[in-house]
Design a protein around this motif. Sequence first.
Motif, PDB file in Angstrom:
ATOM      1  N   GLY A 282       2.644 -16.979   4.108  1.00 22.45           N
ATOM      2  CA  GLY A 282       2.039 -17.391   2.848  1.00 22.45           C
ATOM      3  C   GLY A 282       0.526 -17.416   2.934  1.00 22.45           C
ATOM      4  O   GLY A 282      -0.082 -17.120   3.960  1.00 22.45           O
ATOM      5  N   THR A 283      -0.096 -17.785   1.818  1.00 18.24           N
ATOM      6  CA  THR A 283      -1.549 -17.825   1.712  1.00 18.24           C
ATOM      7  C   THR A 283      -2.056 -19.195   2.106  1.00 18.24           C
ATOM      8  O   THR A 283      -1.688 -20.212   1.498  1.00 18.24           O
ATOM      9  N   ALA A 284      -2.900 -19.254   3.105  1.00 16.98           N
ATOM     10  CA  ALA A 284      -3.390 -20.531   3.615  1.00 16.98           C
ATOM     11  C   ALA A 284      -4.305 -21.190   2.594  1.00 16.98           C
ATOM     12  O   ALA A 284      -5.045 -20.507   1.877  1.00 16.98           O
ATOM     13  N   PRO A 285      -4.288 -22.522   2.490  1.00 14.52           N
ATOM     14  CA  PRO A 285      -5.194 -23.228   1.574  1.00 14.52           C
ATOM     15  C   PRO A 285      -6.643 -23.019   1.994  1.00 14.52           C
ATOM     16  O   PRO A 285      -6.952 -22.927   3.188  1.00 14.52           O
ATOM     17  N   ALA A 286      -7.536 -22.987   1.023  1.00 11.70           N
ATOM     18  CA  ALA A 286      -8.939 -22.674   1.307  1.00 11.70           C
ATOM     19  C   ALA A 286      -9.633 -23.818   2.027  1.00 11.70           C
ATOM     20  O   ALA A 286     -10.324 -23.606   3.032  1.00 11.70           O
TER      21      ALA A 286
ATOM     22  N   THR B 144       1.762 -33.149   0.377  1.00 12.51           N
ATOM     23  CA  THR B 144       1.721 -32.236   1.519  1.00 12.51           C
ATOM     24  C   THR B 144       1.456 -30.799   1.097  1.00 12.51           C
ATOM     25  O   THR B 144       1.296 -29.929   1.954  1.00 12.51           O
ATOM     26  N   HIS B 145       1.421 -30.545  -0.211  1.00 10.55           N
ATOM     27  CA  HIS B 145       1.004 -29.234  -0.691  1.00 10.55           C
ATOM     28  C   HIS B 145      -0.502 -29.111  -0.478  1.00 10.55           C
ATOM     29  O   HIS B 145      -1.253 -30.051  -0.702  1.00 10.55           O
ATOM     30  N   GLY B 146      -0.939 -27.971  -0.086  1.00 15.94           N
ATOM     31  CA  GLY B 146      -2.371 -27.769   0.154  1.00 15.94           C
ATOM     32  C   GLY B 146      -2.836 -28.239   1.523  1.00 15.94           C
ATOM     33  O   GLY B 146      -4.034 -28.218   1.802  1.00 15.94           O
ATOM     34  N   THR B 147      -1.916 -28.686   2.353  1.00 14.88           N
ATOM     35  CA  THR B 147      -2.284 -29.063   3.722  1.00 14.88           C
ATOM     36  C   THR B 147      -2.198 -27.840   4.627  1.00 14.88           C
ATOM     37  O   THR B 147      -1.569 -26.837   4.302  1.00 14.88           O
TER      38      THR B 147
ATOM     39  N   LEU C 210      10.498 -21.765  -0.301  1.00 13.28           N
ATOM     40  CA  LEU C 210       9.941 -23.007  -0.826  1.00 13.28           C
ATOM     41  C   LEU C 210       8.508 -22.853  -1.317  1.00 13.28           C
ATOM     42  O   LEU C 210       7.956 -23.793  -1.896  1.00 13.28           O
ATOM     43  N   GLY C 211       7.890 -21.687  -1.055  1.00 17.54           N
ATOM     44  CA  GLY C 211       6.505 -21.488  -1.480  1.00 17.54           C
ATOM     45  C   GLY C 211       5.542 -22.386  -0.733  1.00 17.54           C
ATOM     46  O   GLY C 211       4.549 -22.848  -1.309  1.00 17.54           O
ATOM     47  N   LEU C 212       5.837 -22.661   0.524  1.00 23.15           N
ATOM     48  CA  LEU C 212       5.020 -23.577   1.320  1.00 23.15           C
ATOM     49  C   LEU C 212       4.343 -22.790   2.442  1.00 23.15           C
ATOM     50  O   LEU C 212       4.998 -22.375   3.401  1.00 23.15           O
ATOM     51  N   PRO C 213       3.024 -22.541   2.352  1.00 19.26           N
ATOM     52  CA  PRO C 213       2.350 -21.793   3.417  1.00 19.26           C
ATOM     53  C   PRO C 213       2.326 -22.601   4.717  1.00 19.26           C
ATOM     54  O   PRO C 213       2.202 -23.823   4.703  1.00 19.26           O
TER      55      PRO C 213
ATOM     56  N   ALA D  36      -6.656 -24.748  16.658  1.00 20.61           N
ATOM     57  CA  ALA D  36      -6.459 -23.792  15.568  1.00 20.61           C
ATOM     58  C   ALA D  36      -6.518 -24.447  14.189  1.00 20.61           C
ATOM     59  O   ALA D  36      -6.473 -23.748  13.172  1.00 20.61           O
ATOM     60  N   ALA D  37      -6.608 -25.777  14.147  1.00 22.67           N
ATOM     61  CA  ALA D  37      -6.576 -26.504  12.866  1.00 22.67           C
ATOM     62  C   ALA D  37      -7.824 -26.206  12.037  1.00 22.67           C
ATOM     63  O   ALA D  37      -8.892 -25.898  12.581  1.00 22.67           O
ATOM     64  N   ARG D  38      -7.683 -26.328  10.703  1.00 19.84           N
ATOM     65  CA  ARG D  38      -8.774 -25.970   9.787  1.00 19.84           C
ATOM     66  C   ARG D  38      -9.267 -27.148   8.960  1.00 19.84           C
ATOM     67  O   ARG D  38     -10.052 -26.957   8.027  1.00 19.84           O
TER      68      ARG D  38
END
Length: 698
Positions: A426-430, A460-463, A489-492, A514-516
Amino acid sequence: MLVSAAGLLVLDLMLPGGVPSGSARLALGGRVLPPPGATMVLDAAEAPRLVHLARLPAGAQCGAAAELGFDAGEAIAFTMPEPLPAADFAFGFAPRERQRLLRFLVGTGASAMRAAPDPDLAALCLALAVPSRAATLLARPEAGLFFWHVPTAPKGAWRLISPAGIRALRPPVGDVLVTEGAPPPGAVLLPPAPLSALRFAAAGTPAPLRAALREALAGRGTAVSLPAALAARAAEHPRLRALLQQEALLRPARTTRIEDAAGPLGAALELALSDHGGGVFLCGWLRDPLGLVERMSLLAPGLDIAVPAERLHRVARPDLAATFARAPLGGAGDRPGFLAHLAGIDPVGMAQWRLALQLRGGGAVEVTAPPGLMPPAVARDLVLRAAHPSAVEPALLDACIAPAASLLHAAALREATGSVEELAYGTAPARPRVSLIIPLYRNLRFLRFQVAAFARDPQTHGTDLVYVLDSPEQRHEVDHLLRGMATMLGLPMRLLVMPRNGGYAAACNAGAAAARAPALLFLNSDVLPAGEGWLGAMLGRLGRERRLAAVGPRLLFDDGSIQHAGLLFRRGQDEVWLNDHYCKGYPRHHAEAARPRRVPAVTGAAMLARRAAFERAGGFCTDYIVGDFEDSDLCLRFRADGGEIAYEPAAELYHFERQSIALHDGHARTLAGAVNRRLHHRRWDGAIAALMARFTEA
């Protein structure tokens, strides 16, 4: 007379009037030459001969007036003769005189006169040398070393004399001499007296070193000391070390033990493990009802190491009781087992060891251990299982088990280094507020439920959701599972795959690297939210109180009782600190557990930390084996840095405790927990005592 190009004078004088007394001094033109100088007398048949060594000053010429004076006032006047070639100078000496003169020139002259690299002195020594035997080449060389079979000689210096000069050699091991590179043409060996010089001979077509070593290990061949000589040089030459280990592993000696119940002696060396740091860990047993054994020693090629009785930690061995219960001469005793860690005896990493039991009446018997060179993680787990926890005493842990296990654990971590593979779904949150870092090890029973719970909770969405797989053999299974769930689930999310199993701390540190996000939530894979809103409660608490380095939630057992409401420390019966949890086992809504407050520490099963504080603390300490006490160690590091720790009861999750660590061979049914606990105590005893005094007073 011989004069070298470097100005070294070798003067040969006949003494018809007898041998003068005292030391000699050479004078040219009335001026005594400064030291160093050296003199020897040869008792020739006609008259004594005196050989004197000195350094000529620049400009000294033949025909000059010279005088050799002695302590008693005697002096011999002469004119400096013409120099002779080395062969002519040596011609006039009888064989016995040649030997004495040769050793004088090589031993005293080359060292005292600093003339070892002088080719003219070397030429004279070669002219005097009369080789009577040959040093034969044992094997075609490897790693630039040549192995020669030589006669056994008394202790003393060995030297190589070649046209280029004279150099000292390491003494042989047994009957094997090792040279760095091939000896130059015309070179000879000078062993200690009384052996005469040796020439070099190839002895046909020598076999490769590997084949020669194989024969020697099997007890065949002419040089049974080859393994010992190889071991003596292997620490400096990785290829030789690898060869010695390889042959011993591919063709190990048969494991032997003495276990006849009717006999007067029984013994076994069950483990003799390299600790990958120059030491050896031993585990075995000894039954000696008549006291026949006087001492023990550990044997390997080139090594014979005494094992003092005081270095052995004796332990009970219930498994031997039945075997020797009816032994006519006596049973095995209360503590027939022994463990020992011998440091600094094995720079090479021997593959197999023997234990020699020296008997009081003379002689010895031996037992042979199975090969003990293995991957450090495997050896570490064997060390941690070498004694039953009920038989372990503090001295055994601190002086034997812990040092060996710690060295092997460090070696295992070094082997675990490598590239961490990253898979993204999925697409990672910005700009995520928090990174959820969840290590996975073998147990995947809760993974679907955990991901589904994250997908249902808007917080937890956007984490930045990061799973770290510490059992890389499961890569394809976990990749397939997370890829499907992320799509459904659409959960990156991301999956980091460790190169090898390195334990909880290493996995968490890899996830943090590796955390952002500026906040890091470390969460076990067997932790499931009790409802929505838990993440917001923890982030809110961390955001409101700037001094906080970490926040922990309320954790529940599966029956709804409290598992964790903050972590505290208490001393066990042995006065060593234990980790405990506030309100453990109390009902879910116990009043004390409902109160937000500062606590000494929180569990790593669910810990929210500021990234900056985590990095200043150096991350999780990887010294703890597999997984235990890293979380409290990190909290104490936070406190040492000036941070505080808080408990937030509004965040509730279920913790199905120790579901993964119980599957790890290095922790389950081993002494890892005891070793970690004592390491934690040694590091933090004073800090914990002061901390708990503060919380007790509050």
